[in-house]
Design a protein around this motif. Structure first.
Motif, PDB file in Angstrom:
ATOM      1  N   THR C  62      33.091  54.408  44.876  1.00 16.41           N
ATOM      2  CA  THR C  62      32.548  53.598  43.775  1.00 16.41           C
ATOM      3  C   THR C  62      33.657  52.874  43.017  1.00 16.41           C
ATOM      4  OG1 THR C  62      30.705  55.125  43.469  1.00 16.41           O
ATOM      5  CG2 THR C  62      31.259  53.731  41.599  1.00 16.41           C
ATOM      6  N   LEU C  63      33.493  51.606  42.782  1.00 14.61           N
ATOM      7  CA  LEU C  63      34.438  50.909  41.904  1.00 14.61           C
ATOM      8  C   LEU C  63      33.745  49.795  41.124  1.00 14.61           C
ATOM      9  CD1 LEU C  63      37.120  48.965  44.019  1.00 14.61           C
ATOM     10  CD2 LEU C  63      34.931  49.625  44.894  1.00 14.61           C
ATOM     11  N   ASN C  64      34.394  49.370  40.036  1.00 10.75           N
ATOM     12  CA  ASN C  64      33.809  48.309  39.217  1.00 10.75           C
ATOM     13  C   ASN C  64      34.607  47.020  39.380  1.00 10.75           C
ATOM     14  OD1 ASN C  64      36.082  48.541  37.578  1.00 10.75           O
ATOM     15  ND2 ASN C  64      35.066  49.884  36.099  1.00 10.75           N
ATOM     16  N   SER C  65      34.167  45.983  38.703  1.00  7.18           N
ATOM     17  CA  SER C  65      34.793  44.676  38.934  1.00  7.18           C
ATOM     18  C   SER C  65      36.238  44.659  38.427  1.00  7.18           C
ATOM     19  CB  SER C  65      33.976  43.580  38.254  1.00  7.18           C
ATOM     20  OG  SER C  65      33.921  43.794  36.866  1.00  7.18           O
ATOM     21  N   ARG C  66      36.478  45.363  37.339  1.00  8.27           N
ATOM     22  CA  ARG C  66      37.839  45.389  36.801  1.00  8.27           C
ATOM     23  C   ARG C  66      38.789  46.022  37.824  1.00  8.27           C
ATOM     24  NH1 ARG C  66      39.036  49.183  32.720  1.00  8.27           N
ATOM     25  NH2 ARG C  66      41.153  48.675  32.058  1.00  8.27           N
ATOM     26  N   GLN C  67      38.316  47.093  38.441  1.00 10.02           N
ATOM     27  CA  GLN C  67      39.148  47.769  39.435  1.00 10.02           C
ATOM     28  C   GLN C  67      39.366  46.874  40.656  1.00 10.02           C
ATOM     29  OE1 GLN C  67      36.630  51.287  39.629  1.00 10.02           O
ATOM     30  NE2 GLN C  67      38.152  52.479  38.519  1.00 10.02           N
ATOM     31  N   MET C  68      38.304  46.206  41.081  1.00  8.77           N
ATOM     32  CA  MET C  68      38.448  45.330  42.247  1.00  8.77           C
ATOM     33  C   MET C  68      39.413  44.194  41.930  1.00  8.77           C
ATOM     34  SD  MET C  68      37.608  45.112  45.384  1.00  8.77           S
ATOM     35  CE  MET C  68      36.269  44.869  46.522  1.00  8.77           C
ATOM     36  N   ALA C 348      42.778  38.649  48.675  1.00 11.12           N
ATOM     37  CA  ALA C 348      42.723  38.812  47.220  1.00 11.12           C
ATOM     38  C   ALA C 348      41.625  37.921  46.625  1.00 11.12           C
ATOM     39  CB  ALA C 348      44.078  38.475  46.607  1.00 11.12           C
ATOM     40  N   GLU C 349      41.486  36.694  47.159  1.00  8.04           N
ATOM     41  CA  GLU C 349      40.469  35.780  46.625  1.00  8.04           C
ATOM     42  C   GLU C 349      39.069  36.330  46.893  1.00  8.04           C
ATOM     43  OE1 GLU C 349      43.056  34.790  48.641  1.00  8.04           O
ATOM     44  OE2 GLU C 349      44.184  34.200  46.853  1.00  8.04           O
ATOM     45  N   GLN C 350      38.893  36.872  48.088  1.00  5.87           N
ATOM     46  CA  GLN C 350      37.581  37.451  48.403  1.00  5.87           C
ATOM     47  C   GLN C 350      37.285  38.664  47.520  1.00  5.87           C
ATOM     48  OE1 GLN C 350      38.277  37.948  52.632  1.00  5.87           O
ATOM     49  NE2 GLN C 350      36.879  36.273  53.137  1.00  5.87           N
ATOM     50  N   MET C 351      38.328  39.459  47.265  1.00  3.20           N
ATOM     51  CA  MET C 351      38.110  40.605  46.372  1.00  3.20           C
ATOM     52  C   MET C 351      37.631  40.120  45.012  1.00  3.20           C
ATOM     53  SD  MET C 351      41.322  43.185  46.920  1.00  3.20           S
ATOM     54  CE  MET C 351      42.279  43.060  48.408  1.00  3.20           C
ATOM     55  N   ALA C 358      29.684  41.418  41.595  1.00  5.45           N
ATOM     56  CA  ALA C 358      29.289  42.737  41.075  1.00  5.45           C
ATOM     57  C   ALA C 358      29.014  42.648  39.581  1.00  5.45           C
ATOM     58  CB  ALA C 358      30.390  43.757  41.354  1.00  5.45           C
ATOM     59  N   GLU C 359      29.887  41.942  38.894  1.00  3.96           N
ATOM     60  CA  GLU C 359      29.750  41.839  37.451  1.00  3.96           C
ATOM     61  C   GLU C 359      28.471  41.084  37.083  1.00  3.96           C
ATOM     62  OE1 GLU C 359      32.989  39.769  35.559  1.00  3.96           O
ATOM     63  OE2 GLU C 359      32.847  41.130  33.839  1.00  3.96           O
ATOM     64  N   ARG C 360      28.242  40.035  37.824  1.00  5.09           N
ATOM     65  CA  ARG C 360      27.121  39.171  37.472  1.00  5.09           C
ATOM     66  C   ARG C 360      25.782  39.743  37.934  1.00  5.09           C
ATOM     67  NH1 ARG C 360      26.785  32.896  38.894  1.00  5.09           N
ATOM     68  NH2 ARG C 360      24.754  32.512  37.925  1.00  5.09           N
ATOM     69  N   TYR C 361      25.756  40.361  39.112  1.00  7.98           N
ATOM     70  CA  TYR C 361      24.463  40.694  39.714  1.00  7.98           C
ATOM     71  C   TYR C 361      24.217  42.183  39.949  1.00  7.98           C
ATOM     72  CZ  TYR C 361      24.274  35.720  40.985  1.00  7.98           C
ATOM     73  OH  TYR C 361      24.243  34.359  40.960  1.00  7.98           O
ATOM     74  N   GLU C 365      28.891  47.148  39.531  1.00  6.68           N
ATOM     75  CA  GLU C 365      29.260  48.199  40.492  1.00  6.68           C
ATOM     76  C   GLU C 365      29.429  47.688  41.908  1.00  6.68           C
ATOM     77  OE1 GLU C 365      27.678  52.093  41.242  1.00  6.68           O
ATOM     78  OE2 GLU C 365      27.103  52.263  39.129  1.00  6.68           O
ATOM     79  N   LEU C 366      30.382  48.313  42.590  1.00  2.74           N
ATOM     80  CA  LEU C 366      30.670  48.024  43.997  1.00  2.74           C
ATOM     81  C   LEU C 366      30.864  49.324  44.738  1.00  2.74           C
ATOM     82  CD1 LEU C 366      33.356  45.291  43.588  1.00  2.74           C
ATOM     83  CD2 LEU C 366      31.425  45.110  45.149  1.00  2.74           C
TER      84      LEU C 366
END
Ligand code: HEM
Ligand code: SF4
Lengths: 98, 164, 544
Positions: C62-68, C348-351, C358-361, C365-366
């Motif tokens: 599990t990870l969030n957008s900040r982590q990604m 990196a761009e794809q990440m 994840a943030e928007r939709y 969460e990812l």
């Protein structure tokens, strides 16, 4: 010929013994002959190389060629990412590995 | 407790993180009592000789065999033939779980970076083959402010700090 | 999602300083690599073919957008602009400088991430069902227990030097999406007749050179005793495992040598002992952690409609979208297997794009999956088209989940110093061979898994079709295996016969696949057909 390779302690770059120091390019590799162990011991102690080892290589028209495919991939870079190899402009560089 | 994150750090209780002051030779002994000076004998010999009080536990020995004679043990030396062999960690902790309060000494190949974990398992003296650097030992012992779980020391795990 | 409190943060920060100190001692020459190696390996830092490699844990995937975004930042700043997702919910960077490693760890710590125990003889990252908290078929979210296990097993003194690595996975559904029984210890949450939940416990699985499928050692364990039970398993193994041969020290060998019953007896005995010591975290701690995994505020009265008028989108939706437990929501799988690319690699761009989505939709969460893909776990069905459009533009719109081109491959000889042969080029050539969408769809679920050596990082033992790279007198050679599986009907693949060279292995795969097409019965997947007819039904087609 016996050539020496290892990784730069700080950066991890693959490096080759060129007789005086360490080079990023396998073309610069020189025959270490029977001094391999002594050079490795000294260079490791001086923190100039990490995980050094001696391998067989041969001098060819294209320069020094390590005997094993693993070391040829180390010399060039990943065959699946030509852009990250030492010869990004040469689309056929990967053929040298095989 | 929460205010002092060091409270109950590895060392068998608050305040014992520093080794007991002593001669330069035994600065790695974390006990106040006089060091036993009887030679250690192997586990089998120890179980046979009713007057022995110091025992050597080799990797692979089951310390639970000491249970019936625990009251005459004053020193357990646990040997690490290679640092990769982690059986001694269990041996020490099992001894403490059995209620043993005497000295547990680590010998053999002791990595300085593992001393912290050895202390938590109940080791309270160290006599490694290769001498350790005092400053490094101290740095390592004081590295972690908390612990996540119980071990053989008195350190209070984080979950307990969280719930008082 | 779990959030660190002051204690968790202090522990991870302390580890960064610890590692900084260890690295300094190495760079100053106070330690040899032999001495440094066990220390760096407890922190995910390998010396690989081209450079140092750093493996970062993604706890229970599990990870969030900040982590990604931080992972993207690290890829760009300290690596060469990309990362590689592995089969154990980790990400690896291939071009790390030793002198940068402590700074990278410090950056990770700012977003509650770390590389603790991601390699070496330690208790590794706890993996979980990538659909946890979202799947329509799950009993309860298993991640609170995974987090408790993470905490208990972090810097565990008694197990500072285990005989080998130890891998734990946790799921809570009948369907196994985590290759459960290929783990040293696997936990599945089940419900008993009284309606209580508990763990079904498996032990002794693993791949590598001696593959074993884990045995079930406990049918039902109350959830509040899991930490005692795990310690019991670890102690029995630590005490009894051989130490004389590194290839025989995994727990699977011990379970096999002692026998399932004796192993179970010893674990039960030790378990009673630990229960009495009061090792389990209290209910209040479970409650504290579980609160972080409460379901996000799902909207109600959402439409279930998906506008399928765009055929490319419809194809993607058919393959990449899974059922969600909340009405109007769906789970989106993002393929990291675009045809001809490197399985599991992401730029990196794809990440960053995925982080934005994840943030928007997806309630920020990812997830990372063991099949080297990513997941947006909670998206509204009405947003699927917008998500697909964004993914498609970023080169992440492949529609191939669980199909023949959704190949797991380890880094192999292109990156790995233990490899015998390259894995990635084989994966690329197979994907190119089967690229046609109609053909893939016709073949249905077909899992190809490729490892570059016997260590089996690419799960070849669990492939419907497995490929194993070997060294044949200095040239790369590939063995073909059939019949493996990592799902709820786990099985171990068998070698077909003599190996092939790189071009030959692609042809051999195609012959096996064509054979399946000839002899399949209606509704049969490749694996079903193999199970019905056995190796004999395929051998002639493969070798002629
Ligand atoms: C490139 C550096 C890597 C090295 C040096 C490495 C090394 C190893 C070794 C030695 C084993 C065998 C363990 C044993 O049998 O005890 C192993 C197993 C494994 N590795 Fe890797 N690995 C690497 C990368 C990866 C990657 C990229 C993945 C995922 C794609 C991965 C996933 C696994 C898995 C799932 C296993 C099987 C575990 C088992 O036996 O149960 N590893 N690795
Ligand atoms: S399977 Fe072998 S080649 Fe592939 S990553 Fe693992 S160790 Fe390396």
């Amino acid at each position: 010929m016996k050539i020496l390779t290892g990784n730069d302690l700080k950066t991890g770059h693959v490096i080759w013994w060129d007789g005086q120091g360490w080079s990023l390019h396998v073309e610069d590799a020189v025959d270490a002959g029977d001094r391999a162990d002594a050079i490795i011991a000294r260079e490791e102690a001086e923190c100039r190389v990490n995980g050094a080892y001696a391998i067989d290589g041969e001098k060819t028209a294209d320069g020094v060629r390590p005997a094993h495919i693993k070391d040829r991939i180390r010399a060039l870079g990943p065959t699946v990412r030509p852009d990250l190899t030492l010869k990004p402009a040469d689309p056929n560089a990967g053929n040298w590995v095989i | 407790m929460v205010d002092d994150p060091r409270a109950g750090g590895p060392g068998g209780g608050p305040g014992t993180l520093e080794p007991t002051p002593g001669g330069e030779r035994d600065w790695l002994r974390f006990r106040d009592d006089p060091a036993p000076d009887e030679p250690v004998v192997t586990l089998d010999t120890f179980l046979d000789q009713s007057n022995a009080s110091s025992v050597l536990i080799e990797a692979g020995d089951d310390v639970r065999r000491l249970a019936p004679v625990l009251d005459r043990v004053r020193l357990v030396e646990i040997d690490f033939p290679k640092f990769r062999d982690g059986r001694g960690f269990s041996s020490a902790r099992v001894l403490r779980e059995m209620g043993y309060e005497g000295e547990i000494k680590a010998t053999g190949e002791v990595l300085v970076d593992l001393i912290y974990f050895m202390r938590r398992c109940g080791f309270d003296s160290f006599a490694p083959h290769v001498p350790l650097d005092r400053a490094e030992v101290e740095a390592v012992l004081n590295r972690y402010p908390h612990v996540y779980q119980h071990a053989a020391d008195a350190a209070v795990p984080i979950w307990q700090l969280r719930h008082g | 999602m779990y959030k660190y409190d002051q204690y968790d943060q202090a522990m991870v920060d302390a580890r960064v300083e610890d590692f900084r100190d260890q690295t300094r001692r190495r760079l100053e020459g106070k330690m040899t690599d032999d001495q440094f190696k066990p220390l760096r390996l407890k922190n995910g830092l390998y010396l690989q073919l081209h450079a140092y490699m750093l493996r970062v844990a993604i706890p229970y995937g599990t990870l969030n957008s900040r982590q990604m975004r931080k992972l993207a930042h690290i890829a760009r700043t300290y690596d060469r602009g990309y990362g590689h997702f592995t089969t154990r919910q980790n990400i690896q960077y291939n071009w790390i400088k030793l002198e940068d490693a402590p700074d990278i760890l410090a950056e990770l710590a700012t977003v509650e991430m770390h590389a603790i125990q991601t390699s070496g003889e330690s208790i590794r990252n706890i993996s979980a069902d990538q659909y946890a908290g979202a799947a329509a078929d799950e009993i309860i979210d298993p991640r609170p227990w995974a987090e408790m296990i993470r905490q208990m097993t972090t810097f565990m003194p008694e197990f500072s030097y285990l005989p080998r690595k130890f891998k734990i996975a946790v799921i809570a559904a009948e369907a196994d999406r985590a290759a459960l029984r290929w783990h040293d210890c696997a936990l599945r949450i089940v419900q008993n007749e009284a309606g209580e939940i508990g763990f079904e416990v498996f032990a002794g699985g693993g791949m590598g050179r001696t593959p074993f499928i884990a045995y079930r050692i406990r049918e039902f364990l109350p959830t509040d005793q899991i930490l005692s039970y795990l310690q019991a398993i670890l102690r029995v193994w630590n005490r009894n495992a051989r130490r004389d041969n590194i290839h025989k020290q995994r727990m699977k060998i011990l379970v096999h040598e002692l026998g399932e019953d004796e192993f179970r007896r010893q674990v039960e005995e030790e378990f009673q002992h630990f229960l009495a010591l009061g090792e389990d975290f209290p209910q209040a701690e479970y409650d504290r952690i579980a609160a972080y995994f409460a379901p996000p505020p799902f909207e109600t009265d959402l439409s279930e409609e998906i506008d399928r008028s765009d055929p490319d989108f419809a194809l993607w939706a058919d393959h990449q979208v899974a059922a969600h437990k909340a009405p109007g929501y769906a789970i989106v799988n993002i393929s990291l297997k675009p045809i001809g690319q490197i399985p599991g690699d992401i730029s990196a761009e794809q990440m960053e794009l995925v982080a934005d989505l994840a943030e928007r939709y997806s309630f920020d969460e990812l997830r990372a999956t063991h099949a080297q893909n990513l997941v947006l776990p909670h998206v509204r069905k009405q947003d699927l088209h917008a998500i697909w459009t964004a993914l498609h533009e970023a080169g992440l719109g492949e529609a191939n989940l669980d199909l023949v081109t959704d190949i797991i491959a380890c880094p192999g000889l292109d990156y790995c110093s233990l490899a015998n042969a390259r894995s990635i080029p084989v994966a690329q050539k197979i994907a190119e061979r089967f690229a046609d969408a109609e053909r893939q769809k016709d073949l249905g679920e077909l899992k190809i898994k490729i490892s570059g050596c016997i260590n089996a990082c690419g799960h070849h033992h669990a492939g419907h079709i497995g490929i194993l790279g070997v060294d044949r007198k200095g040239t790369e050679n590939y063995q073909l295996l059939l019949g493996g599986s990592g799902d709820e009907e786990t099985s171990q693949a068998k070698i077909t016969g003599p190996g092939f060279d790189e071009a030959g292995i692609v042809d051999a795969v195609e012959r096996a696949v064509e054979r399946y097409r000839e002899i399949r019965e209606p509704g049969e997947r490749f694996l079903d057909t193999y199970r019905r007819v056995g190796m004999d039904g395929f051998k002639e087609a493969i070798y002629g």
